[in-house]
Design an enzyme around this catalytic site. Structure first.
Site, PDB file in Angstrom:
ATOM      1  N   ASP A 211       0.852  -1.188   0.000  1.00 11.13           N
ATOM      2  CA  ASP A 211       0.000   0.000   0.000  1.00 11.13           C
ATOM      3  C   ASP A 211       0.887   1.237   0.000  1.00 11.13           C
ATOM      4  O   ASP A 211       1.969   1.238   0.604  1.00 11.13           O
ATOM      5  CB  ASP A 211      -0.913   0.000   1.222  1.00 11.13           C
ATOM      6  CG  ASP A 211      -1.981  -1.082   1.147  1.00 11.13           C
ATOM      7  OD1 ASP A 211      -2.203  -1.629   0.049  1.00 11.13           O
ATOM      8  OD2 ASP A 211      -2.594  -1.386   2.194  1.00 11.13           O
ATOM      9  N   ASP A 213       0.515   4.036   1.452  1.00  8.97           N
ATOM     10  CA  ASP A 213       0.531   4.841   2.681  1.00  8.97           C
ATOM     11  C   ASP A 213       1.311   4.186   3.813  1.00  8.97           C
ATOM     12  O   ASP A 213       1.235   4.638   4.961  1.00  8.97           O
ATOM     13  CB  ASP A 213      -0.896   5.133   3.142  1.00  8.97           C
ATOM     14  CG  ASP A 213      -1.721   3.869   3.363  1.00  8.97           C
ATOM     15  OD1 ASP A 213      -1.176   2.767   3.171  1.00  8.97           O
ATOM     16  OD2 ASP A 213      -2.914   3.991   3.706  1.00  8.97           O
ATOM     17  N   TRP A 273     -13.456  -1.998  -0.093  1.00 11.99           N
ATOM     18  CA  TRP A 273     -12.466  -2.197   0.955  1.00 11.99           C
ATOM     19  C   TRP A 273     -12.694  -3.495   1.712  1.00 11.99           C
ATOM     20  O   TRP A 273     -13.801  -3.847   2.081  1.00 11.99           O
ATOM     21  CB  TRP A 273     -12.510  -1.023   1.931  1.00 11.99           C
ATOM     22  CG  TRP A 273     -11.523  -1.155   3.060  1.00 11.99           C
ATOM     23  CD1 TRP A 273     -10.224  -0.756   3.068  1.00 11.99           C
ATOM     24  CD2 TRP A 273     -11.775  -1.745   4.329  1.00 11.99           C
ATOM     25  NE1 TRP A 273      -9.646  -1.073   4.274  1.00 11.99           N
ATOM     26  CE2 TRP A 273     -10.570  -1.683   5.070  1.00 11.99           C
ATOM     27  CE3 TRP A 273     -12.900  -2.330   4.913  1.00 11.99           C
ATOM     28  CZ2 TRP A 273     -10.467  -2.170   6.360  1.00 11.99           C
ATOM     29  CZ3 TRP A 273     -12.801  -2.825   6.202  1.00 11.99           C
ATOM     30  CH2 TRP A 273     -11.583  -2.740   6.909  1.00 11.99           C
ATOM     31  N   GLU A 276      -9.872  -9.041   0.797  1.00 12.92           N
ATOM     32  CA  GLU A 276      -8.942  -9.698  -0.132  1.00 12.92           C
ATOM     33  C   GLU A 276      -7.701 -10.235   0.572  1.00 12.92           C
ATOM     34  O   GLU A 276      -7.166 -11.288   0.198  1.00 12.92           O
ATOM     35  CB  GLU A 276      -8.557  -8.753  -1.282  1.00 12.92           C
ATOM     36  CG  GLU A 276      -7.508  -7.710  -0.984  1.00 12.92           C
ATOM     37  CD  GLU A 276      -8.043  -6.520  -0.209  1.00 12.92           C
ATOM     38  OE1 GLU A 276      -7.226  -5.661   0.188  1.00 12.92           O
ATOM     39  OE2 GLU A 276      -9.269  -6.436  -0.018  1.00 12.92           O
ATOM     40  N   ASP A 277      -7.233  -9.547   1.601  1.00 17.53           N
ATOM     41  CA  ASP A 277      -6.053 -10.025   2.337  1.00 17.53           C
ATOM     42  C   ASP A 277      -6.329 -11.351   3.039  1.00 17.53           C
ATOM     43  O   ASP A 277      -5.463 -12.240   3.059  1.00 17.53           O
ATOM     44  CB  ASP A 277      -5.605  -8.980   3.362  1.00 17.53           C
ATOM     45  CG  ASP A 277      -5.118  -7.701   2.710  1.00 17.53           C
ATOM     46  OD1 ASP A 277      -4.497  -7.797   1.641  1.00 17.53           O
ATOM     47  OD2 ASP A 277      -5.365  -6.623   3.258  1.00 17.53           O
ATOM     48  N   MET A 303       1.950   4.598   9.135  1.00 19.92           N
ATOM     49  CA  MET A 303       0.945   4.860   8.109  1.00 19.92           C
ATOM     50  C   MET A 303       0.699   6.360   7.975  1.00 19.92           C
ATOM     51  O   MET A 303       0.618   7.074   8.985  1.00 19.92           O
ATOM     52  CB  MET A 303      -0.370   4.142   8.443  1.00 19.92           C
ATOM     53  CG  MET A 303      -1.510   4.456   7.487  1.00 19.92           C
ATOM     54  SD  MET A 303      -3.060   3.615   7.916  1.00 19.92           S
ATOM     55  CE  MET A 303      -2.697   1.977   7.300  1.00 19.92           C
ATOM     56  N   HIS A 306      -5.079   9.421   6.650  1.00 18.25           N
ATOM     57  CA  HIS A 306      -5.905   9.920   5.556  1.00 18.25           C
ATOM     58  C   HIS A 306      -7.339   9.473   5.779  1.00 18.25           C
ATOM     59  O   HIS A 306      -7.620   8.533   6.542  1.00 18.25           O
ATOM     60  CB  HIS A 306      -5.391   9.390   4.207  1.00 18.25           C
ATOM     61  CG  HIS A 306      -5.388   7.885   4.120  1.00 18.25           C
ATOM     62  ND1 HIS A 306      -6.465   7.158   3.673  1.00 18.25           N
ATOM     63  CD2 HIS A 306      -4.435   6.972   4.448  1.00 18.25           C
ATOM     64  CE1 HIS A 306      -6.177   5.861   3.722  1.00 18.25           C
ATOM     65  NE2 HIS A 306      -4.950   5.719   4.188  1.00 18.25           N
ATOM     66  N   ARG A 308     -10.936   7.840   4.359  1.00 25.63           N
ATOM     67  CA  ARG A 308     -11.228   6.742   3.439  1.00 25.63           C
ATOM     68  C   ARG A 308     -11.530   7.295   2.050  1.00 25.63           C
ATOM     69  O   ARG A 308     -12.216   8.305   1.891  1.00 25.63           O
ATOM     70  CB  ARG A 308     -12.421   5.920   3.940  1.00 25.63           C
ATOM     71  CG  ARG A 308     -12.672   4.682   3.062  1.00 25.63           C
ATOM     72  CD  ARG A 308     -13.777   3.822   3.638  1.00 25.63           C
ATOM     73  NE  ARG A 308     -13.457   3.351   4.977  1.00 25.63           N
ATOM     74  CZ  ARG A 308     -12.645   2.337   5.222  1.00 25.63           C
ATOM     75  NH1 ARG A 308     -12.043   1.702   4.225  1.00 25.63           N
ATOM     76  NH2 ARG A 308     -12.415   1.953   6.462  1.00 25.63           N
TER      77      ARG A 308
END
Length: 367
Positions: A211, A213, A273, A276-277, A303, A306, A308
Site C-alpha cells: 500500500d 501509505d 475495501w 482480499e487479504d 501509516m 488519511h 477513506r
C-alpha cells in the site's frame, strides 16, 4: 666530598641518557627495517604481477614486443576478449553492511517529486535500480495499487528508494493506477501489476505488494522473497504496533513468482475495501504454505493518516467470499484476469501503469 658525589651522580645520569638514546636508536632501526621489508615484499609482489601481466599483454597488444621465441603478436581481438572476461562482481551479502536499523519516519515536511529525484540520482528511468558493487540475490518488482494518492506517493518514494538501495536490491517500482472512478479493487490491480511487470522485464523472481501509505520504520526489514510467503507489515502504528489477528496479511506482503502462481494469484472479485487479504491468507494455507514475518521490532510501519477514499467503501460481501476461498480460488485469480491497458509511462522514480479493470457486477435487488 660533595663535589665527588655530584660528579658521580652526573656521570650516572649521562650514562642513563646515553643508554636511552641507544635504545631509542635500536627501536627506530627495527621499525625502519620492518617497514622497509614490507615495502620490499609489496614491490616484489607488485613487480611479479606486472611482469606476468606484461608477458600476457605482449602477446595481446597490437604494438607489444614479440616474445623471445619469435611468435608473432596476437590479433587485436584478444584484447577485447581480455576486457570481456573481467572478474565478476561478488554476490551481495545476505545482510547488507550499510543498513541503519531503526528510522525516523515523519510526514510533516513538504515533499516534492523534484526533491525525490534529486536525492536518488542513481535510480534509472522507470524507478529501476541495480547495485553497482555486487550481484543482487533476487530481482524484485514492487507493485502499488493506486488512485488519487500523489501526496502519499511522494513520501513513499522519498523513504523507499534509499532503503531499497541500502538493502542492495535490484528492483523496479510499478504504480498500478485504476482508471476511472468506479469501485476500487486492490487485489485485481495487483494481479495486473504482476503480469505487466513481467511484460516489462521477464526475469523478476520476487513480487512485493505494498500500500502506498505504509513506510517501514527499520531498513533491516529486507524487501526480498523467502521460502514461505512473507508478511512484512507485522507491526503497524495503526494497530499500536501489534498484529490485529493471527491471519492478518494486509499492508505489505511478498511472494515469489512460483508462490504467486501456486495460489492462482489474488482474487479478482473483491470490489471495495476489505476481505482480499484474508482470501490471500486462505489461499496460502490451502496450498500447504505458511506465512513468515519479521519480528515485531523490525516489522514496524508508519501509516500516512488519511480519510477513506471515495468509491472504496467496505465490501458487504467480503465475509461470505472469505468463507468460500477453497471453492473460488481455482477459477478466480490470475488465470481469469481480464483488463484493458490504458497507458504505460516511465517516470524517473517509478513506472506508471494505468489500467481499466472494469466495473463490479451489479448486485441483485433485495426482496
Amino acid at each position: 666530598m660533595t663535589r665527588l658525589l655530584l660528579g658521580v651522580t652526573l656521570e650516572r645520569i649521562c650514562k642513563a641518557v646515553l643508554l636511552l638514546c641507544l635504545l631509542h636508536f635500536v627501536i627506530i632501526m627495527i621499525l625502519y627495517f620492518d617497514v622497509y621489508a614490507q615495502h620490499l615484499d609489496f614491490f616484489s609482489r607488485f613487480n611479479g604481477r606486472n611482469s606476468s601481466r606484461a608477458q600476457s599483454s605482449n602477446s595481446s597488444r597490437p604494438n607489444g614486443t614479440a616474445p623471445s621465441c619469435g611468435l608473432a603478436s596476437a590479433d587485436p581481438a584478444s584484447s577485447a576478449n581480455r576486457s570481456g572476461t573481467e572478474k565478476p562482481l561478488p554476490l551481495c551479502q545476505e545482510v547488507p553492511p550499510g543498513l541503519v536499523g531503526r528510522l525516523l519516519i515523519e510526514f510533516n515536511s513538504p515533499m516534492s517529486m523534484e526533491r525525490v529525484q534529486r536525492e536518488n540520482p542513481d535510480v534509472q528511468e522507470g524507478g529501476k535500480y541495480v547495485p553497482p558493487d555486487c550481484q543482487p540475490r533476487q530481482k524484485v518488482a514492487i507493485l502499488i495499487p493506486f488512485r488519487h494518492r500523489e501526496h502519499h506517493l511522494r513520501y513513499w518514494l522519498h523513504y523507499m528508494h534509499p532503503i531499497l538501495r541500502r538493502q542492495k536490491v535490484a528492483y523496479g517500482i510499478y504504480i498500478i493506477n485504476q482508471y476511472g472512478e468506479d469501485t476500487f479493487n486492490r487485489a485485481k490491480l495487483l494481479n495486473v501489476g504482476f503480469l505487466e511487470a513481467l511484460k516489462d522485464e521477464d526475469d523478476y523472481d520476487c513480487f512485493i505488494f505494498s500500500d502506498v501509505d505504509l513506510v517501514p520504520m527499520d531498513d533491516r526489514n529486507l524487501y526480498r522473497c523467502y521460502e514461505q510467503p512473507r508478511h512484512f507489515a507485522s507491526a503497524m502504528d495503526k494497530f499500536s504496533f501489534r498484529l490485529p489477528y493471527a491471519g492478518y496479511f494486509g499492508g505489505v506482503s511478498g511472494l515469489s513468482r512460483s508462490q504467486f502462481l501456486k495460489i492462482n494469484g489474488f482474487p479478482n472479485e473483491y470490489w471495495g475495501w476489505g476481505g482480499e487479504d484474508d482470501d490471500i491468507f486462505n489461499r496460502i494455507s490451502l496450498n500447504g504454505m505458511k506465512v513468515s514475518r519479521p519480528s515485531g521490532h523490525i516489522g514496524r510501519y508508519r501509516m500516512i493518516k488519511h480519510e477513506r477514499d471515495k468509491h472504496n467503501e467496505p465490501n458487504p460481501q467480503r465475509f461470505t467470499k472469505i468463507q468460500n476461498t477453497k471453492v473460488t480460488m481455482k477459477r478466480d485469480g490470475i488465470s481469469s484476469l481480464q483488463y484493458q491497458l490504458v497507458e504505460v509511462t516511465r517516470w524517473p522514480m517509478y513506472t506508471n501503469i494505468t489500467v481499466d479493470i472494469g466495473k463490479p457486477p451489479s448486485r441483485p435487488a433485495r426482496g
